[in-house]
Motif scaffolding. Sequence first.
Motif, PDB file in Angstrom:
ATOM      1  N   ASN A   6       0.826  -1.207   0.000  1.00  0.00           N
ATOM      2  CA  ASN A   6       0.000   0.000   0.000  1.00  0.00           C
ATOM      3  C   ASN A   6       0.861   1.259   0.000  1.00  0.00           C
ATOM      4  OD1 ASN A   6      -2.509  -1.289  -0.029  1.00  0.00           O
ATOM      5  ND2 ASN A   6      -2.511  -1.558   2.188  1.00  0.00           N
ATOM      6  N   ILE A   7       1.945   1.215   0.781  1.00  0.00           N
ATOM      7  CA  ILE A   7       2.881   2.349   0.806  1.00  0.00           C
ATOM      8  C   ILE A   7       3.548   2.508  -0.559  1.00  0.00           C
ATOM      9  CG2 ILE A   7       5.039   3.198   1.817  1.00  0.00           C
ATOM     10  CD1 ILE A   7       4.175   1.856   4.440  1.00  0.00           C
ATOM     11  N   TYR A   8       3.902   1.370  -1.170  1.00  0.00           N
ATOM     12  CA  TYR A   8       4.529   1.367  -2.495  1.00  0.00           C
ATOM     13  C   TYR A   8       3.640   2.077  -3.511  1.00  0.00           C
ATOM     14  CZ  TYR A   8       5.933  -0.710  -6.996  1.00  0.00           C
ATOM     15  OH  TYR A   8       6.299  -0.918  -8.306  1.00  0.00           O
ATOM     16  N   PHE A   9       2.354   1.724  -3.532  1.00  0.00           N
ATOM     17  CA  PHE A   9       1.437   2.355  -4.490  1.00  0.00           C
ATOM     18  C   PHE A   9       1.121   3.798  -4.108  1.00  0.00           C
ATOM     19  CE2 PHE A   9       0.598  -1.936  -6.034  1.00  0.00           C
ATOM     20  CZ  PHE A   9       0.503  -1.700  -7.395  1.00  0.00           C
ATOM     21  N   LEU A  10       1.143   4.095  -2.814  1.00  0.00           N
ATOM     22  CA  LEU A  10       0.944   5.483  -2.390  1.00  0.00           C
ATOM     23  C   LEU A  10       2.074   6.361  -2.905  1.00  0.00           C
ATOM     24  CD1 LEU A  10      -0.550   7.628  -0.727  1.00  0.00           C
ATOM     25  CD2 LEU A  10       0.812   6.906   1.257  1.00  0.00           C
ATOM     26  N   LEU A  11       3.302   5.874  -2.808  1.00  0.00           N
ATOM     27  CA  LEU A  11       4.452   6.634  -3.294  1.00  0.00           C
ATOM     28  C   LEU A  11       4.381   6.810  -4.816  1.00  0.00           C
ATOM     29  CD1 LEU A  11       7.299   5.060  -1.122  1.00  0.00           C
ATOM     30  CD2 LEU A  11       6.230   7.305  -0.847  1.00  0.00           C
ATOM     31  N   ILE A  12       3.981   5.732  -5.504  1.00  0.00           N
ATOM     32  CA  ILE A  12       3.828   5.855  -6.960  1.00  0.00           C
ATOM     33  C   ILE A  12       2.748   6.880  -7.289  1.00  0.00           C
ATOM     34  CG2 ILE A  12       3.128   4.671  -9.077  1.00  0.00           C
ATOM     35  CD1 ILE A  12       4.363   2.147  -8.002  1.00  0.00           C
ATOM     36  N   GLY A  13       1.628   6.814  -6.543  1.00  0.00           N
ATOM     37  CA  GLY A  13       0.541   7.760  -6.769  1.00  0.00           C
ATOM     38  C   GLY A  13       0.975   9.200  -6.547  1.00  0.00           C
ATOM     39  N   VAL A  14       1.765   9.428  -5.516  1.00  0.00           N
ATOM     40  CA  VAL A  14       2.283  10.781  -5.248  1.00  0.00           C
ATOM     41  C   VAL A  14       3.188  11.223  -6.394  1.00  0.00           C
ATOM     42  CG1 VAL A  14       3.770  12.142  -3.738  1.00  0.00           C
ATOM     43  CG2 VAL A  14       2.068  10.593  -2.746  1.00  0.00           C
ATOM     44  N   SER A  15       4.032  10.301  -6.862  1.00  0.00           N
ATOM     45  CA  SER A  15       4.942  10.634  -7.964  1.00  0.00           C
ATOM     46  C   SER A  15       4.161  10.967  -9.235  1.00  0.00           C
ATOM     47  CB  SER A  15       5.889   9.458  -8.234  1.00  0.00           C
ATOM     48  OG  SER A  15       6.669   9.167  -7.097  1.00  0.00           O
ATOM     49  N   VAL A  16       3.122  10.190  -9.507  1.00  0.00           N
ATOM     50  CA  VAL A  16       2.291  10.446 -10.687  1.00  0.00           C
ATOM     51  C   VAL A  16       1.596  11.803 -10.563  1.00  0.00           C
ATOM     52  CG1 VAL A  16       0.222   9.697 -11.941  1.00  0.00           C
ATOM     53  CG2 VAL A  16       1.937   8.013 -11.260  1.00  0.00           C
ATOM     54  N   SER A  17       1.119  12.113  -9.364  1.00  0.00           N
ATOM     55  CA  SER A  17       0.446  13.403  -9.147  1.00  0.00           C
ATOM     56  C   SER A  17       1.399  14.566  -9.389  1.00  0.00           C
ATOM     57  CB  SER A  17      -0.111  13.462  -7.724  1.00  0.00           C
ATOM     58  OG  SER A  17      -1.078  12.452  -7.512  1.00  0.00           O
ATOM     59  N   VAL A  18       2.632  14.421  -8.927  1.00  0.00           N
ATOM     60  CA  VAL A  18       3.635  15.478  -9.123  1.00  0.00           C
ATOM     61  C   VAL A  18       3.915  15.665 -10.618  1.00  0.00           C
ATOM     62  CG1 VAL A  18       6.052  16.107  -8.754  1.00  0.00           C
ATOM     63  CG2 VAL A  18       4.697  15.182  -6.860  1.00  0.00           C
ATOM     64  N   ILE A  20       1.867  14.955 -13.079  1.00  0.00           N
ATOM     65  CA  ILE A  20       0.677  15.555 -13.692  1.00  0.00           C
ATOM     66  C   ILE A  20       0.657  17.062 -13.465  1.00  0.00           C
ATOM     67  CG2 ILE A  20      -1.843  15.693 -13.532  1.00  0.00           C
ATOM     68  CD1 ILE A  20      -1.863  12.673 -13.071  1.00  0.00           C
ATOM     69  N   ILE A  21       0.972  17.462 -12.245  1.00  0.00           N
ATOM     70  CA  ILE A  21       1.019  18.908 -11.946  1.00  0.00           C
ATOM     71  C   ILE A  21       2.060  19.595 -12.824  1.00  0.00           C
ATOM     72  CG2 ILE A  21       1.596  20.610 -10.183  1.00  0.00           C
ATOM     73  CD1 ILE A  21       0.403  18.659  -8.122  1.00  0.00           C
ATOM     74  N   PHE A  22       3.216  18.951 -12.949  1.00  0.00           N
ATOM     75  CA  PHE A  22       4.287  19.518 -13.781  1.00  0.00           C
ATOM     76  C   PHE A  22       3.838  19.625 -15.236  1.00  0.00           C
ATOM     77  CE2 PHE A  22       8.047  18.906 -16.486  1.00  0.00           C
ATOM     78  CZ  PHE A  22       8.803  19.996 -16.080  1.00  0.00           C
ATOM     79  N   ILE A  23       3.140  18.588 -15.734  1.00  0.00           N
ATOM     80  CA  ILE A  23       2.648  18.607 -17.128  1.00  0.00           C
ATOM     81  C   ILE A  23       1.642  19.736 -17.322  1.00  0.00           C
ATOM     82  CG2 ILE A  23       1.225  17.336 -18.792  1.00  0.00           C
ATOM     83  CD1 ILE A  23       2.568  14.785 -17.816  1.00  0.00           C
ATOM     84  N   CYS A  24       0.733  19.893 -16.368  1.00  0.00           N
ATOM     85  CA  CYS A  24      -0.290  20.944 -16.479  1.00  0.00           C
ATOM     86  C   CYS A  24       0.345  22.337 -16.495  1.00  0.00           C
ATOM     87  CB  CYS A  24      -1.285  20.824 -15.328  1.00  0.00           C
ATOM     88  SG  CYS A  24      -2.345  19.352 -15.447  1.00  0.00           S
ATOM     89  N   LEU A  25       1.373  22.527 -15.690  1.00  0.00           N
ATOM     90  CA  LEU A  25       2.059  23.823 -15.666  1.00  0.00           C
ATOM     91  C   LEU A  25       2.836  24.046 -16.960  1.00  0.00           C
ATOM     92  CD1 LEU A  25       3.365  23.879 -11.982  1.00  0.00           C
ATOM     93  CD2 LEU A  25       1.469  25.191 -12.937  1.00  0.00           C
ATOM     94  N   LEU A  26       3.454  22.968 -17.448  1.00  0.00           N
ATOM     95  CA  LEU A  26       4.282  23.085 -18.631  1.00  0.00           C
ATOM     96  C   LEU A  26       3.444  23.264 -19.894  1.00  0.00           C
ATOM     97  CD1 LEU A  26       7.262  22.971 -19.627  1.00  0.00           C
ATOM     98  CD2 LEU A  26       6.917  20.518 -19.983  1.00  0.00           C
ATOM     99  N   LEU A  27       2.269  22.586 -19.907  1.00  0.00           N
ATOM    100  CA  LEU A  27       1.430  22.603 -21.113  1.00  0.00           C
ATOM    101  C   LEU A  27       0.101  23.335 -20.861  1.00  0.00           C
ATOM    102  CD1 LEU A  27       1.960  18.903 -22.264  1.00  0.00           C
ATOM    103  CD2 LEU A  27       3.163  20.949 -23.078  1.00  0.00           C
ATOM    104  N   LYS A  28       0.151  24.368 -20.038  1.00  0.00           N
ATOM    105  CA  LYS A  28      -1.104  25.065 -19.724  1.00  0.00           C
ATOM    106  C   LYS A  28      -1.717  25.753 -20.950  1.00  0.00           C
ATOM    107  CE  LYS A  28       1.437  29.074 -17.931  1.00  0.00           C
ATOM    108  NZ  LYS A  28       1.619  29.940 -16.743  1.00  0.00           N
TER     109      LYS A  28
END
Length: 255
Positions: A6-18, A20-28
Motif C-alpha cells: 500500500n505504501i509502495y502504491f501510495l508513493l507511486i501515486g504521489v509521484s504520478v500526481s507530481v 501531472i502537476i508539472f505537465i499541467c504547468l508546462l502545457l497550460k
Amino acid sequence: MSPSENIYFLLIGVSVSVVIIFICLLLKKRVRWAIALTSVLVIGYVGYYVSYPTIKGNMHDDRYDQVIEYLLEKYPDKKFTIFPKHYEEGHAVGEFDVNDTETPTMGVTLRVGKEGQVTQIGTWSNGDYPIQQELWKEVQFFHGEDYTLSKKIAKITKQDEWIDGELTAFALTVDDLPAIALFNYSDEGFGLLEFKQGEREEFVYVEEADYLFVYIDERYQEEFITIQLKNGEETTLSVNQHKGQMIVKNREELN
C-alpha cells in the motif's frame, strides 16, 4: 495488499500526481496535450494497480518452477512438499515452505531471487504442541548442525524419563550414543535447558536445578562410575542395575 505494498502504491501515486502537476504547468497553453498525457499516466497507474495481483501470481508461479528445478538438481533422490504452489495473500512472492516428505512436521523456507538463485532463509516446525512425555522428539530438530534439507536426521530413541513439575529429563540414545536432554515445560511454552551426548559404551551426566542426572550405556563394562561435580567434589555411583536407565540424585543425596 500488505501495508508495504500500500505504501509502495501510495508513493507511486504521489509521484504520478507530481508529474501531472508539472505537465499541467508546462502545457497550460496546450490543454489537449496536457489532458492526453494526464490520461495516459492515470490509466497506466490504475492498470498497474489492478493487474498487480496477477503480476505477483505469475511471478510466483515462475519461481515455483525454479524451486522445483533446484530441488530436483540438488536432491534427486528425495521427495518434497512445497507450499504455496500458487501465490496466496500473506505469503511473500517467491518464498516457499519446503519439507522432505519423510519429515512432514519440519522443514525450511526457501526464497527464489530475481536472478533465480535459491537461498534458505529460515526453518519451521508445524507439529502439534507436544505433551510433556514427548518433548524428547524435539531433539531431532535441533540436534547437530542447523537444520537444512541436506541434514541427516539422527535416530533418537527414548530410554527413560523423569518429570518433576515443569522440569523434564530424558535419557536417550542418539545415533546409538547415550544422551540426556533437559526441558522446561508449561502450558505457555517449553524450551531446552541442556542437551549432552556421551561416548559409545560410556555414560553421560548433567547437573541442573540441584539435581544430578546420569545415564549409563547398557554396554558399559565397569562396576562404578565417578563424576566430578560443579562444586569440585566427586561422587561415585554403582552401575549395577542402573545401566539403560536414568539415575536422578538430588543435592542432599550427593552430600
